[in-house]
Design a protein around this motif. Structure first.
Motif, PDB file in Angstrom:
ATOM      1  N   THR A  38       0.829  -1.207   0.000  1.00  0.00           N
ATOM      2  CA  THR A  38       0.000   0.000   0.000  1.00  0.00           C
ATOM      3  C   THR A  38       0.867   1.262   0.000  1.00  0.00           C
ATOM      4  O   THR A  38       0.645   2.181  -0.781  1.00  0.00           O
ATOM      5  CB  THR A  38      -0.935   0.000   1.224  1.00  0.00           C
ATOM      6  N   ARG A  39       1.876   1.273   0.887  1.00  0.00           N
ATOM      7  CA  ARG A  39       2.737   2.457   0.952  1.00  0.00           C
ATOM      8  C   ARG A  39       3.925   2.358   0.002  1.00  0.00           C
ATOM      9  O   ARG A  39       4.300   3.312  -0.656  1.00  0.00           O
ATOM     10  CB  ARG A  39       3.256   2.651   2.389  1.00  0.00           C
ATOM     11  N   GLY A  40       4.515   1.151  -0.099  1.00  0.00           N
ATOM     12  CA  GLY A  40       5.767   1.010  -0.847  1.00  0.00           C
ATOM     13  C   GLY A  40       5.619   0.648  -2.312  1.00  0.00           C
ATOM     14  O   GLY A  40       6.585   0.735  -3.068  1.00  0.00           O
ATOM     15  N   GLY A  41       4.423   0.200  -2.728  1.00  0.00           N
ATOM     16  CA  GLY A  41       4.219  -0.147  -4.133  1.00  0.00           C
ATOM     17  C   GLY A  41       5.096  -1.294  -4.627  1.00  0.00           C
ATOM     18  O   GLY A  41       5.446  -1.361  -5.801  1.00  0.00           O
ATOM     19  N   THR A  42       5.433  -2.215  -3.722  1.00  0.00           N
ATOM     20  CA  THR A  42       6.336  -3.312  -4.052  1.00  0.00           C
ATOM     21  C   THR A  42       5.559  -4.611  -4.258  1.00  0.00           C
ATOM     22  O   THR A  42       4.563  -4.856  -3.579  1.00  0.00           O
ATOM     23  CB  THR A  42       7.367  -3.501  -2.902  1.00  0.00           C
ATOM     24  N   LEU A  43       6.023  -5.434  -5.178  1.00  0.00           N
ATOM     25  CA  LEU A  43       5.432  -6.754  -5.418  1.00  0.00           C
ATOM     26  C   LEU A  43       5.582  -7.608  -4.153  1.00  0.00           C
ATOM     27  O   LEU A  43       6.653  -7.649  -3.543  1.00  0.00           O
ATOM     28  CB  LEU A  43       6.165  -7.412  -6.593  1.00  0.00           C
ATOM     29  N   TYR A  44       4.512  -8.311  -3.774  1.00  0.00           N
ATOM     30  CA  TYR A  44       4.516  -9.126  -2.554  1.00  0.00           C
ATOM     31  C   TYR A  44       3.976 -10.525  -2.866  1.00  0.00           C
ATOM     32  O   TYR A  44       2.895 -10.669  -3.437  1.00  0.00           O
ATOM     33  CB  TYR A  44       3.657  -8.433  -1.477  1.00  0.00           C
ATOM     34  N   LEU A  45       4.738 -11.547  -2.503  1.00  0.00           N
ATOM     35  CA  LEU A  45       4.335 -12.939  -2.683  1.00  0.00           C
ATOM     36  C   LEU A  45       4.006 -13.525  -1.317  1.00  0.00           C
ATOM     37  O   LEU A  45       4.890 -13.687  -0.465  1.00  0.00           O
ATOM     38  CB  LEU A  45       5.453 -13.748  -3.345  1.00  0.00           C
ATOM     39  N   TYR A  46       2.732 -13.847  -1.102  1.00  0.00           N
ATOM     40  CA  TYR A  46       2.282 -14.442   0.161  1.00  0.00           C
ATOM     41  C   TYR A  46       2.176 -15.953  -0.063  1.00  0.00           C
ATOM     42  O   TYR A  46       1.485 -16.407  -0.977  1.00  0.00           O
ATOM     43  CB  TYR A  46       0.935 -13.846   0.570  1.00  0.00           C
ATOM     44  N   THR A  47       2.848 -16.720   0.779  1.00  0.00           N
ATOM     45  CA  THR A  47       3.133 -18.118   0.478  1.00  0.00           C
ATOM     46  C   THR A  47       2.323 -19.130   1.278  1.00  0.00           C
ATOM     47  O   THR A  47       2.447 -20.326   1.075  1.00  0.00           O
ATOM     48  CB  THR A  47       4.614 -18.382   0.772  1.00  0.00           C
ATOM     49  N   GLU A  48       1.504 -18.660   2.211  1.00  0.00           N
ATOM     50  CA  GLU A  48       0.870 -19.549   3.191  1.00  0.00           C
ATOM     51  C   GLU A  48      -0.524 -19.982   2.742  1.00  0.00           C
ATOM     52  O   GLU A  48      -1.213 -19.248   2.047  1.00  0.00           O
ATOM     53  CB  GLU A  48       0.770 -18.784   4.524  1.00  0.00           C
ATOM     54  N   GLN A  49      -0.946 -21.195   3.133  1.00  0.00           N
ATOM     55  CA  GLN A  49      -2.372 -21.537   3.011  1.00  0.00           C
ATOM     56  C   GLN A  49      -3.154 -20.496   3.820  1.00  0.00           C
ATOM     57  O   GLN A  49      -2.711 -20.072   4.887  1.00  0.00           O
ATOM     58  CB  GLN A  49      -2.610 -22.922   3.580  1.00  0.00           C
ATOM     59  N   TYR A  50      -4.297 -20.078   3.318  1.00  0.00           N
ATOM     60  CA  TYR A  50      -5.025 -19.015   4.036  1.00  0.00           C
ATOM     61  C   TYR A  50      -6.478 -19.009   3.601  1.00  0.00           C
ATOM     62  O   TYR A  50      -6.923 -19.892   2.870  1.00  0.00           O
ATOM     63  CB  TYR A  50      -4.321 -17.663   3.817  1.00  0.00           C
ATOM     64  N   GLU A  51      -7.213 -17.994   4.037  1.00  0.00           N
ATOM     65  CA  GLU A  51      -8.661 -17.979   3.843  1.00  0.00           C
ATOM     66  C   GLU A  51      -9.096 -17.499   2.462  1.00  0.00           C
ATOM     67  O   GLU A  51     -10.288 -17.476   2.160  1.00  0.00           O
ATOM     68  CB  GLU A  51      -9.309 -17.066   4.906  1.00  0.00           C
ATOM     69  N   GLY A  52      -8.154 -17.109   1.600  1.00  0.00           N
ATOM     70  CA  GLY A  52      -8.524 -16.594   0.279  1.00  0.00           C
ATOM     71  C   GLY A  52      -8.957 -15.142   0.346  1.00  0.00           C
ATOM     72  O   GLY A  52      -8.853 -14.481   1.380  1.00  0.00           O
ATOM     73  N   GLN A  53      -9.402 -14.621  -0.801  1.00  0.00           N
ATOM     74  CA  GLN A  53     -10.011 -13.282  -0.903  1.00  0.00           C
ATOM     75  C   GLN A  53      -9.019 -12.122  -0.909  1.00  0.00           C
ATOM     76  O   GLN A  53      -9.421 -10.968  -0.887  1.00  0.00           O
ATOM     77  CB  GLN A  53     -11.075 -13.064   0.188  1.00  0.00           C
ATOM     78  N   GLU A  54      -7.729 -12.399  -0.931  1.00  0.00           N
ATOM     79  CA  GLU A  54      -6.759 -11.307  -1.117  1.00  0.00           C
ATOM     80  C   GLU A  54      -6.748 -10.988  -2.609  1.00  0.00           C
ATOM     81  O   GLU A  54      -6.518 -11.865  -3.436  1.00  0.00           O
ATOM     82  CB  GLU A  54      -5.363 -11.757  -0.656  1.00  0.00           C
ATOM     83  N   ASN A  55      -7.043  -9.742  -2.974  1.00  0.00           N
ATOM     84  CA  ASN A  55      -7.120  -9.436  -4.411  1.00  0.00           C
ATOM     85  C   ASN A  55      -6.519  -8.084  -4.745  1.00  0.00           C
ATOM     86  O   ASN A  55      -7.145  -7.225  -5.342  1.00  0.00           O
ATOM     87  CB  ASN A  55      -8.575  -9.543  -4.903  1.00  0.00           C
TER      88      ASN A  55
END
Length: 374
Positions: free
Chosen positions: A95-112
């Motif tokens: 949000t602040r840094g404008g950097t590509l982020y790879l989230y690697t964990e099993q999770y609840e979904g809905q990150e878009n």
């Protein structure tokens, strides 16, 4: 080689309640980056891995994400386990840094977010195939959901409850506890009194071990009760006596006993380099880290650059022909991965795969055009 390195920033839980997972994630990522450099780096440049300890604390992960972006000026940020940690990293890196982020964990979904790619399993790949199979195989109908009180359990339970009811079952209890809760006597009494067939739990360390101990002591397993935990992997066997989790069902993208040559060879190489302690597993995010690093590497090569938007365009359709658990591919527009999934059961202190589900789509929402970077 161009001496200016390409930088990967990794936030791993090296200390705190999830350190046994974070150390494995850091180990595997170190090994993968060393592999890239041994083959001459990326685009003729060395790859530098900057590892920061998230300490299993959101405030620390947030500060470390800010450092990686502002001081180290990394090209990509990887890691974080809890969903609350993902949001803390996202606030600074994305949000602040404008950097590509790879989230690697099993999770609840809905990150878009257009700058975030997720490489772990989501509910469509875990609870949606697992629960109907379990109900059909065992005749289970009554489910109890003891849970940690943060975003992942709430949304995973919502998905699980929907599937249970759709298959003619009922939720007889759903409770949420602060992450530091260690006394579960009252809840276990309620579970025993309710006639629950299945305890589907999302309690996390440090509450995990006292909860399972209490449940075992009460005789839940002895009377035929079944335990389900979608995140439970081989690293957790080090935390809990085997008799407390005998028969536990889990659903993940990889188990160490899988008879596939690539995963076996990778596990052997990992174990030789990092003997004892934190091992390469799926639930801890190791397999998500593997997919993240290898897909990002492929995207950088395709883009011919580490320029953020060019890498994102290539990542949108990235695929790997092999990996622990099998081949995997990013579903275009979804920023989530189609991957092989497996149901396994704890037997005598190790997992046995009882059902190979094959490749399953994440079924996440497609990012809208206005969100897609140009």
């Amino acid at each position: 080689m161009d001496p200016k390195p390409i930088k990967i920033g990794l936030i791993a839980e090296l200390t705190g309640p999830l350190s046994f997972m974070g150390i494995a994630n850091a180990n595997l990522t170190t090994m993968l980056v060393d592999d890239i450099n041994a083959k001459g780096g990326l685009l003729g440049r060395p790859v530098e891995l900057v590892i920061e300890d998230g300490e299993t604390l959101e405030s620390v992960a947030k500060a470390k994400a800010a450092k990686l972006v502002d001081v180290d000026k990394v090209d990509v940020v990887v890691g974080g386990i809890y969903s609350s940690t993902r949001l803390a990293i996202k606030s600074e890196a994305v949000t602040r840094g404008g950097t590509l982020y790879l989230y690697t964990e099993q999770y609840e979904g809905q990150e878009n977010d257009p700058l975030i790619f997720c490489t772990g399993p989501v509910p469509a790949q875990q609870v949606e195939p697992l629960i109907p199979w379990l109900m059909k195989s065992t005749g289970a109908r009554k489910f109890y959901l003891p849970s940690a009180d943060y975003i992942w359990p709430h949304l995973l339970n919502k998905a699980a409850s929907h599937v249970v009811r759709a298959n003619g079952g009922e939720i007889v209890g759903e409770e949420y506890f602060p992450l530091d809760t260690v006394d579960f006597r009252r809840t276990v009494q309620q579970i025993m009194a309710s006639g629950t067939d299945v305890v589907f739990y999302t309690i996390v360390p440090p509450g995990l071990t006292p909860f399972l101990e209490e449940l075992h002591k009460a005789g839940f397993g002895k009377r035929g009760g079944r335990i389900v935990c979608t995140y439970f992997d081989e690293n957790f066997f080090n935390l809990v006596p085997p008799e407390q989790i005998e028969g536990l069902y889990s659903c993940l993208d990889y188990y160490q006993e899988l008879d596939e040559p690539f995963g076996r060879a990778l596990l052997r190489r990992y174990s030789e380099r990092f003997p004892g302690g934190a091992t390469l597993t799926a639930g801890s995010g190791c397999t998500g880290h593997y997919r993240a690093i290898k897909m990002w590497e492929a995207a950088v090569k395709e883009a011919g650059s580490v320029e953020r938007d060019a890498v994102i365009r290539a990542l949108d359709h990235a695929r790997i022909a092999e990996g622990p658990g099998g081949a995997a591919e990013m579903v275009p527009g979804q920023h989530h991965v189609r991957m092989n999934m497996y149901i396994a059961q704890a037997q005598g202190g190790q997992f046995r795969v009882v059902k190979n589900l094959g490749p399953i789509d994440p079924n996440e929402r497609v990012l809208t055009n206005e969100l897609q970077p140009g």
